[in-house]
Design a protein around this motif. Sequence first.
Motif, PDB file in Angstrom:
ATOM      1  N   VAL A 243      10.084   2.387   4.631  1.00  0.00           N
ATOM      2  CA  VAL A 243       8.770   2.305   3.576  1.00  0.00           C
ATOM      3  C   VAL A 243       9.641   4.364   2.471  1.00  0.00           C
ATOM      4  CG1 VAL A 243       7.185   4.168   3.840  1.00  0.00           C
ATOM      5  CG2 VAL A 243       7.077   2.122   5.680  1.00  0.00           C
ATOM      6  N   VAL A 244       9.379   3.924   1.454  1.00  0.00           N
ATOM      7  CA  VAL A 244       9.421   5.562   0.682  1.00  0.00           C
ATOM      8  C   VAL A 244       8.304   6.564   1.239  1.00  0.00           C
ATOM      9  CG1 VAL A 244       8.578   6.579  -1.156  1.00  0.00           C
ATOM     10  CG2 VAL A 244      10.012   4.126  -1.426  1.00  0.00           C
ATOM     11  N   ARG A 245       9.371   7.981   1.657  1.00  0.00           N
ATOM     12  CA  ARG A 245       8.591   8.496   2.262  1.00  0.00           C
ATOM     13  C   ARG A 245       8.647   9.746   0.882  1.00  0.00           C
ATOM     14  NH1 ARG A 245       8.040   8.761   7.970  1.00  0.00           N
ATOM     15  NH2 ARG A 245       8.926   6.885   8.059  1.00  0.00           N
ATOM     16  N   SER A 246       7.787  11.334   0.476  1.00  0.00           N
ATOM     17  CA  SER A 246       7.686  11.509  -1.062  1.00  0.00           C
ATOM     18  C   SER A 246       6.972  12.350  -0.548  1.00  0.00           C
ATOM     19  CB  SER A 246       7.067  10.403  -1.967  1.00  0.00           C
ATOM     20  OG  SER A 246       7.447  11.473  -3.430  1.00  0.00           O
TER      21      SER A 246
ATOM     22  N   ASP B 245       7.183  13.084   7.390  1.00  0.00           N
ATOM     23  CA  ASP B 245       8.606  12.471   7.823  1.00  0.00           C
ATOM     24  C   ASP B 245       7.963  12.590   9.435  1.00  0.00           C
ATOM     25  OD1 ASP B 245      10.708  12.735   6.178  1.00  0.00           O
ATOM     26  OD2 ASP B 245      10.655  15.264   6.382  1.00  0.00           O
ATOM     27  N   ALA B 246       6.849  12.903  10.040  1.00  0.00           N
ATOM     28  CA  ALA B 246       6.829  12.510  10.914  1.00  0.00           C
ATOM     29  C   ALA B 246       6.204  10.987  11.242  1.00  0.00           C
ATOM     30  CB  ALA B 246       5.133  13.450  10.812  1.00  0.00           C
TER      31      ALA B 246
ATOM     32  N   ALA C 194      -2.016  -6.949   5.402  1.00  0.00           N
ATOM     33  CA  ALA C 194      -1.498  -4.687   3.856  1.00  0.00           C
ATOM     34  C   ALA C 194       0.116  -5.431   5.016  1.00  0.00           C
ATOM     35  CB  ALA C 194      -1.875  -4.113   4.398  1.00  0.00           C
ATOM     36  N   ARG C 195       1.000  -4.311   3.652  1.00  0.00           N
ATOM     37  CA  ARG C 195       2.226  -3.480   3.979  1.00  0.00           C
ATOM     38  C   ARG C 195       2.862  -2.417   3.630  1.00  0.00           C
ATOM     39  NH1 ARG C 195       6.241  -4.534   0.643  1.00  0.00           N
ATOM     40  NH2 ARG C 195       6.179  -6.375  -1.429  1.00  0.00           N
ATOM     41  N   ILE C 196       2.859  -1.347   4.328  1.00  0.00           N
ATOM     42  CA  ILE C 196       3.120  -0.033   4.229  1.00  0.00           C
ATOM     43  C   ILE C 196       4.014   0.044   3.074  1.00  0.00           C
ATOM     44  CG2 ILE C 196       2.647   2.924   4.374  1.00  0.00           C
ATOM     45  CD1 ILE C 196       0.232   1.126   4.843  1.00  0.00           C
ATOM     46  N   VAL C 197       4.099   0.297   1.851  1.00  0.00           N
ATOM     47  CA  VAL C 197       5.725   0.767   1.510  1.00  0.00           C
ATOM     48  C   VAL C 197       5.981   2.165   0.561  1.00  0.00           C
ATOM     49  CG1 VAL C 197       5.293  -1.466  -0.254  1.00  0.00           C
ATOM     50  CG2 VAL C 197       4.604   0.227  -0.471  1.00  0.00           C
ATOM     51  N   ALA C 198       5.003   3.176   1.021  1.00  0.00           N
ATOM     52  CA  ALA C 198       5.976   3.899   0.262  1.00  0.00           C
ATOM     53  C   ALA C 198       3.869   5.942   1.090  1.00  0.00           C
ATOM     54  CB  ALA C 198       5.011   4.397  -0.759  1.00  0.00           C
ATOM     55  N   ILE C 199       4.484   6.104   1.977  1.00  0.00           N
ATOM     56  CA  ILE C 199       3.595   7.336   1.905  1.00  0.00           C
ATOM     57  C   ILE C 199       4.218   8.643   1.795  1.00  0.00           C
ATOM     58  CG2 ILE C 199       3.371   6.360   4.494  1.00  0.00           C
ATOM     59  CD1 ILE C 199       4.997   8.058   5.508  1.00  0.00           C
ATOM     60  N   CYS C 200       3.268   9.457   1.744  1.00  0.00           N
ATOM     61  CA  CYS C 200       3.236  11.156   0.869  1.00  0.00           C
ATOM     62  C   CYS C 200       2.410  11.647   1.176  1.00  0.00           C
ATOM     63  CB  CYS C 200       3.191  10.476  -0.485  1.00  0.00           C
ATOM     64  SG  CYS C 200       2.723  12.059  -1.657  1.00  0.00           S
ATOM     65  N   ASP C 201       2.828  13.063   0.880  1.00  0.00           N
ATOM     66  CA  ASP C 201       2.094  14.486   1.549  1.00  0.00           C
ATOM     67  C   ASP C 201       2.894  15.473   0.949  1.00  0.00           C
ATOM     68  OD1 ASP C 201      -0.188  15.205   3.599  1.00  0.00           O
ATOM     69  OD2 ASP C 201       0.285  17.204   2.894  1.00  0.00           O
ATOM     70  N   VAL C 202       2.149  15.787   0.797  1.00  0.00           N
ATOM     71  CA  VAL C 202       3.115  17.786  -0.006  1.00  0.00           C
ATOM     72  C   VAL C 202       3.644  18.390   1.502  1.00  0.00           C
ATOM     73  CG1 VAL C 202       1.045  18.264  -1.913  1.00  0.00           C
ATOM     74  CG2 VAL C 202       0.380  18.610   0.085  1.00  0.00           C
ATOM     75  N   ASP C 203       3.639  17.875   2.227  1.00  0.00           N
ATOM     76  CA  ASP C 203       3.647  18.953   3.964  1.00  0.00           C
ATOM     77  C   ASP C 203       4.992  17.673   3.520  1.00  0.00           C
ATOM     78  OD1 ASP C 203       4.250  20.074   5.857  1.00  0.00           O
ATOM     79  OD2 ASP C 203       2.001  20.338   6.451  1.00  0.00           O
ATOM     80  N   ARG C 204       6.196  18.259   3.753  1.00  0.00           N
ATOM     81  CA  ARG C 204       7.095  17.502   3.811  1.00  0.00           C
ATOM     82  C   ARG C 204       7.437  16.805   5.783  1.00  0.00           C
ATOM     83  NH1 ARG C 204      10.390  13.677   0.606  1.00  0.00           N
ATOM     84  NH2 ARG C 204      11.010  12.682   2.612  1.00  0.00           N
ATOM     85  N   THR C 205       6.752  18.285   6.146  1.00  0.00           N
ATOM     86  CA  THR C 205       7.055  17.706   7.574  1.00  0.00           C
ATOM     87  C   THR C 205       5.899  16.703   8.332  1.00  0.00           C
ATOM     88  OG1 THR C 205       5.355  18.961   8.208  1.00  0.00           O
ATOM     89  CG2 THR C 205       7.191  19.872   8.192  1.00  0.00           C
ATOM     90  N   ARG C 206       4.710  16.581   7.108  1.00  0.00           N
ATOM     91  CA  ARG C 206       3.793  15.340   8.149  1.00  0.00           C
ATOM     92  C   ARG C 206       4.131  13.802   6.947  1.00  0.00           C
ATOM     93  NH1 ARG C 206      -2.072  17.314   5.641  1.00  0.00           N
ATOM     94  NH2 ARG C 206      -2.594  18.559   7.459  1.00  0.00           N
TER      95      ARG C 206
ATOM     96  N   LEU D 171       0.707  -1.705  -0.321  1.00  0.00           N
ATOM     97  CA  LEU D 171       0.007   0.118  -0.193  1.00  0.00           C
ATOM     98  C   LEU D 171       0.335   1.128  -0.002  1.00  0.00           C
ATOM     99  CD1 LEU D 171      -2.771  -0.874   2.866  1.00  0.00           C
ATOM    100  CD2 LEU D 171      -3.054  -0.879  -0.258  1.00  0.00           C
ATOM    101  N   ALA D 172       0.392   2.407  -0.858  1.00  0.00           N
ATOM    102  CA  ALA D 172       1.322   3.976  -0.559  1.00  0.00           C
ATOM    103  C   ALA D 172      -0.243   4.676  -0.070  1.00  0.00           C
ATOM    104  CB  ALA D 172       1.955   4.064  -1.851  1.00  0.00           C
ATOM    105  N   VAL D 173      -0.007   5.536   0.932  1.00  0.00           N
ATOM    106  CA  VAL D 173      -1.005   6.025   1.453  1.00  0.00           C
ATOM    107  C   VAL D 173      -0.028   7.556   0.905  1.00  0.00           C
ATOM    108  CG1 VAL D 173      -1.524   7.625   3.856  1.00  0.00           C
ATOM    109  CG2 VAL D 173      -1.444   4.755   3.589  1.00  0.00           C
ATOM    110  N   VAL D 174      -1.459   7.861   0.684  1.00  0.00           N
ATOM    111  CA  VAL D 174      -1.287   9.683   0.173  1.00  0.00           C
ATOM    112  C   VAL D 174      -1.842  10.387   0.732  1.00  0.00           C
ATOM    113  CG1 VAL D 174      -1.531  11.274  -2.010  1.00  0.00           C
ATOM    114  CG2 VAL D 174      -0.700   8.715  -1.912  1.00  0.00           C
ATOM    115  N   GLY D 175      -1.400  11.095   1.679  1.00  0.00           N
ATOM    116  CA  GLY D 175      -2.811  12.485   2.494  1.00  0.00           C
ATOM    117  C   GLY D 175      -2.291  11.786   3.566  1.00  0.00           C
ATOM    118  N   LEU D 176      -1.792  12.569   4.676  1.00  0.00           N
ATOM    119  CA  LEU D 176      -1.311  12.604   6.350  1.00  0.00           C
ATOM    120  C   LEU D 176      -2.078  13.723   6.746  1.00  0.00           C
ATOM    121  CD1 LEU D 176       2.050  10.782   5.240  1.00  0.00           C
ATOM    122  CD2 LEU D 176      -0.050   9.699   5.607  1.00  0.00           C
ATOM    123  N   GLY D 177      -3.256  14.426   6.431  1.00  0.00           N
ATOM    124  CA  GLY D 177      -3.505  14.490   7.654  1.00  0.00           C
ATOM    125  C   GLY D 177      -4.233  13.340   8.580  1.00  0.00           C
TER     126      GLY D 177
END
Length: 203
Positions: free
Chosen positions: A54-57, A45-46, A31-43, A9-15
């Motif tokens: 896990v890929v952080r983008s 990295d959090a 399930a396994r998380i392989v990537a997370i993504c948000d336009v806010d870099r602080t989210r 899974l890739a989770v897009v949007g970390l609000g």
Amino acid sequence: MNEARKVALAVVGLGPWGSNLLRAFSSIERARIVAICDVDRTRVDAPVLLGGAVVRSTDAAEVMRRPDVDAVVLATPPPEHAPQAMAALGHGKHVFVEKPMALCARDAGMIEHAAAASRKKVMVGHILRHHPGLLSVIDLVANGALGEIRSVHATRLSATALAEHETAWWSLAPHDVSAIRAIVGQNPLAIRAFEDPPIGTGH
């Protein structure tokens, strides 16, 4: 379970809600998380639930193109749901999209057709439809225990914090409309909305 057999899974949007989904999907054995993504870099990295692999983008398009992603979880602002769902399907990914899946029927239909054409699954995050209380009410109505249903009223009795980009209509009403459709087993013929004046205004 073998890691290779788990759904990647890739989770897009970390609000706030995306973080809830990340936590929930992280606890599912299949399930396994392989990537997370948000336009806010602080989210990006959090989150502390994830390992270093896990890929952080901050680029959703990049995440959707990744060959190691089986499905994309979208918890982005509502106007982005339809185009991002279409993009994910275009890259051959299954999609879990927060409600509303689209802001108009035309875009919702496009997602439906794209899912059928790509033979991928699309699920909308209507969590209330799976609540045991609602399932019990649906069963009571279906069995005739409540008699003929003439009207259904939905009332919100507790405060709910909305994100800056959301309104009550797009954040809350989809749950109520979906639940009522499930209870009565029919689609609405018309929808009207009324706004009560704020408490204490004297109007």
